[in-house]
Design an enzyme around this catalytic site. Structure first.
Site, PDB file in Angstrom:
ATOM      1  N   GLY A  87      -4.455   4.806  -5.642  1.00 30.70           N
ATOM      2  CA  GLY A  87      -3.587   5.827  -6.212  1.00 30.70           C
ATOM      3  C   GLY A  87      -4.340   7.098  -6.553  1.00 30.70           C
ATOM      4  O   GLY A  87      -5.571   7.170  -6.478  1.00 30.70           O
ATOM      5  N   ASP A  88      -3.584   8.129  -6.935  1.00 31.86           N
ATOM      6  CA  ASP A  88      -4.168   9.417  -7.325  1.00 31.86           C
ATOM      7  C   ASP A  88      -5.039  10.011  -6.225  1.00 31.86           C
ATOM      8  O   ASP A  88      -6.057  10.652  -6.495  1.00 31.86           O
ATOM      9  CB  ASP A  88      -4.982   9.288  -8.620  1.00 31.86           C
ATOM     10  CG  ASP A  88      -4.126   8.872  -9.811  1.00 31.86           C
ATOM     11  OD1 ASP A  88      -3.081   9.501 -10.026  1.00 31.86           O
ATOM     12  OD2 ASP A  88      -4.483   7.917 -10.513  1.00 31.86           O
ATOM     13  N   LYS A  93       0.261  16.743  -1.768  1.00 31.84           N
ATOM     14  CA  LYS A  93      -0.009  17.904  -0.903  1.00 31.84           C
ATOM     15  C   LYS A  93       0.415  17.636   0.534  1.00 31.84           C
ATOM     16  O   LYS A  93       0.978  18.512   1.201  1.00 31.84           O
ATOM     17  CB  LYS A  93      -1.501  18.247  -0.943  1.00 31.84           C
ATOM     18  CG  LYS A  93      -1.926  18.979  -2.195  1.00 31.84           C
ATOM     19  CD  LYS A  93      -3.412  19.284  -2.160  1.00 31.84           C
ATOM     20  CE  LYS A  93      -3.775  20.187  -1.005  1.00 31.84           C
ATOM     21  NZ  LYS A  93      -5.209  20.523  -0.984  1.00 31.84           N
ATOM     22  N   HIS A 118       2.525  12.385  -9.031  1.00 28.43           N
ATOM     23  CA  HIS A 118       2.152  13.316  -7.970  1.00 28.43           C
ATOM     24  C   HIS A 118       2.041  14.711  -8.574  1.00 28.43           C
ATOM     25  O   HIS A 118       2.979  15.195  -9.202  1.00 28.43           O
ATOM     26  CB  HIS A 118       3.198  13.346  -6.849  1.00 28.43           C
ATOM     27  CG  HIS A 118       3.363  12.040  -6.143  1.00 28.43           C
ATOM     28  ND1 HIS A 118       2.298  11.321  -5.644  1.00 28.43           N
ATOM     29  CD2 HIS A 118       4.465  11.307  -5.854  1.00 28.43           C
ATOM     30  CE1 HIS A 118       2.745  10.221  -5.067  1.00 28.43           C
ATOM     31  NE2 HIS A 118       4.054  10.181  -5.193  1.00 28.43           N
ATOM     32  N   LYS A 214      17.127 -11.207 -12.445  1.00 29.31           N
ATOM     33  CA  LYS A 214      18.502 -10.676 -12.397  1.00 29.31           C
ATOM     34  C   LYS A 214      19.143 -10.626 -13.782  1.00 29.31           C
ATOM     35  O   LYS A 214      20.327 -10.882 -13.949  1.00 29.31           O
ATOM     36  CB  LYS A 214      19.350 -11.491 -11.410  1.00 29.31           C
ATOM     37  CG  LYS A 214      18.851 -11.376  -9.978  1.00 29.31           C
ATOM     38  CD  LYS A 214      19.641 -12.225  -9.014  1.00 29.31           C
ATOM     39  CE  LYS A 214      19.260 -13.675  -9.085  1.00 29.31           C
ATOM     40  NZ  LYS A 214      17.885 -13.932  -8.605  1.00 29.31           N
TER      41      LYS A 214
END
Length: 608
Positions: A87-88, A93, A118, A214
């Site tokens: 991630g990151d 972009k 983001h 559920k």
């Protein structure tokens, strides 16, 4: 605050020195360093592997997105932008650039929640989105799919508010599917049940538990029979009370703990969550809150059957962009890092499954996004290529980038040189001391602190400082085999600041206790080498894997940073060598590199 939280200092004549660590360091203040020395002593004489003799033979030249990116888009129906590490990586972009193609009709988030982040710069303004797709800033139609999980209150306060403040029209461009609703008790359960630095506290594990059992509610429940909604909330809430009882917590104590978390101004537990704890009738509190801020709120985005809209767009000849949250290795379907993963399948396969389009009819393009130098990870878990252990910052109570020691490890140039000098001819990192202003740091610690500060590395969602490290070719080889070869490397302009850039081309397994590791039928003994292309062991083994680092020359004298590079200028040799090495060891095909924070700061490349 802890008993071991000391830094011993001594008076020195010179401002900065680098020296080998004496073996009689006091255990309490230098436990990590002693462990590192023990490991180094065990692996320092490992034979040099042939990969360290790599010499790049490829050359690359700049090109344009029209020549490199858009032909790929033209040949596919669905384009996925996915994280290739933890991630990151700077996915926003590339999403922004793909959105410029006029044939992109929809931009869709299909799973996960606000634990993703983001960061996008548009018209000089910074936007941080968690669930809202980045295509909003390009005037595209943006959808949030039904397998996403959403706290609608936080979504309005943190994301829609940015659009309203910036004057971005969204009522005809942002639509929400029948998402699973993250309630305040999900976030509180996340806090009560998670280890330090193990969660973003966005309620991800608890809401996905409600989803698979559920028991929770979806957005449609808020717009229909209120009695059904009340009963579902009351039933789902039972876990909240049970965990509080098991933890021997009162609600008064829970409020105090949450307020303490928020005391530094970084709101980790939203105010509507605290108000939920204080509420006498919690079900009615939730019903009133959702009626006011969702059902009857005119600025709440319109709702839509997202799955149907995706199919309709594809049948109409439009192209669909799927914006991936988190990454391949954070995916809950990632066996190798499952223990420290998120709660959704955030790999390309997870996006395919939750988008629910006809995979035999429509062609899919996957663009993997990585970041280097200073590849990073937030949170706990194994990460063989990191400068320090993943829990290093959290162990010392460092929860945001601002918590790092003031004035510590500020001379990044000296630190990166000393760190590179600590890498031995066989690729093993030697634990040395870096001394600055009379304070001693292990060289890995100095590099971790300095790189986080120098590169501004903190989570877009949590603000936690990221632990940085080398580009990991061993891990990326599997990503490449699973999700395809196309790769964009963001932030490569950071190489402007390095004399040498290291990439991990292999691991060496070493457990100081001598214990044999076993993973998927394979046995790992001390000094076993795992190369790019070998089967990757599971996390229990990876905690005892250490990087073998290939050092490549940097390009300080020929910066590629957008504001310093002349348009169309050739790529410096060091930059080409890093690109060539990554491609060689991973089998990837790099189509672009990032060279600045703005949306246009890309260099598309091709072999020449």
């Amino acid at each position: 605050p802890n008993a071991d939280d000391f830094i011993y200092v001594k008076k020195i004549a010179a401002k900065k020195v680098e020296q080998e660590i004496p073996l009689d360091i006091t255990q309490s203040a230098n436990a990590d360093m002693k462990k590192n020395i023990t490991i180094f002593e065990g692996i320092k004489d490992i034979a040099r592997i042939s990969g360290l003799d790599f010499k790049n033979s490829k050359a690359y030249e700049p090109t344009t997105s029209q020549e490199r990116l858009h032909p790929l888009i033209e040949n596919h129906d669905v384009i996925m932008i996915v994280g290739a590490y933890f991630g990151d990586e700077g996915k926003g972009k590339t999403v922004d650039d793909v959105c410029r193609n006029p044939k992109i009709g929809l931009v869709v988030r299909v799973n996960s929640g606000e634990n993703a982040g983001h960061t996008v710069f548009h018209d000089g303004k910074k936007f941080v989105f968690n669930l809202a797709p980045s295509g909003l800033l390009k005037g595209k139609v943006n959808l949030i799919g039904p397998e996403c999980v959403m706290d609608p209150i936080s979504f309005m306060e943190k994301e829609v508010s940015q659009l309203i403040a910036a004057g971005v029209e969204y009522k005809q461009t942002l639509f929400i599917g029948n998402v699973h609703v993250v309630t305040p008790y999900h976030k509180l359960l996340d806090y009560m049940s998670s280890a330090v630095n193990a969660s973003t506290l966005k309620g991800m594990s608890p809401i996905h538990a409600s989803k698979v059992t559920k028991r929770g509610i979806r957005l449609d429940h808020l717009y229909n029979d209120p009695e059904v909604c009340r009963k579902r909330l009351a039933k789902d809430m039972e876990t909240y009370f049970a965990v509080m009882k098991a933890k021997n917590l009162t609600e008064e104590e829970l409020v105090k703990q949450c307020e303490a978390m928020n005391a530094d101004g970084n709101i980790r537990m939203p105010l509507h969550v605290l108000d939920f704890v204080k509420a006498k009738d919690k079900v009615e509190y939730l019903m009133d809150m959702y009626n006011k801020h969702v059902v009857n709120e005119p600025t709440f985005p319109e709702r839509l059957d997202v799955t149907y809209a995706i199919r309709e767009a594809l049948e109409g000849g439009k192209k669909v962009l799927l914006e991936g949250p988190q990454s391949y290795w954070l995916s809950n379907a990632s066996e190798k890092f499952w223990e420290s993963s998120t709660s959704a399948d955030t790999s390309a396969h997870g996006l395919l499954a939750t988008a629910r389009y006809n995979m035999q009819k429509y062609k899919t393009l996957v663009i993997n996004i990585h970041k280097t130098p200073a590849s990073s990870r937030v949170g706990i878990g194994a990460s063989p290529s990191s400068y320090v252990a993943q829990d290093y910052f959290s162990r010392f109570g460092i929860t945001t980038l601002n918590d790092l020691p003031k004035g510590a490890c500020t001379d990044f140039d000296s630190i990166q040189k000393a760190f590179n000098d600590s890498i031995q001819p066989n690729g093993i990192v030697k634990p040395t001391i870096y001394e600055e202003n009379g304070v001693q740091y292990g060289i890995g610690v100095a590099m971790a602190i300095s790189s986080s500060i120098h590169h501004g590395e903190c989570g877009a969602t949590t603000k936690k400082p990221r632990v940085c490290g080398f580009f990991d070719c061993v891990a990326h080889y599997e990503v490449n085999q699973s999700q395809g070869p196309y790769l964009s490397v963001s932030a490569l302009d950071r190489g402007d600041d390095y004399d040498k850039i290291g990439i991990t081309i292999a691991y060496v397994y070493y457990n100081p206790d001598g214990a044999v590791g076993r993973s998927n039928g394979r046995v790992y003994n001390n000094l076993d080498v795992i190369k790019a292309g070998d089967p990757l062991p599971t996390e229990q083994m990876l905690h005892h894997c250490h990087p073998i680092v290939l050092l490549l020359d940097g390009w300080k004298d020929s910066p590629i940073y957008a504001k310093k590079r002349a348009p169309g200028a050739p790529l410096p040799k060091g930059c080409q060598d890093v690109i060539g090495a990554i491609e060689h060891f991973t089998g990837s095909e790099i189509i672009s590199i990032g060279n600045g924070p703005n949306a246009d700061d890309f260099i598309y490349i091709r072999p020449c």
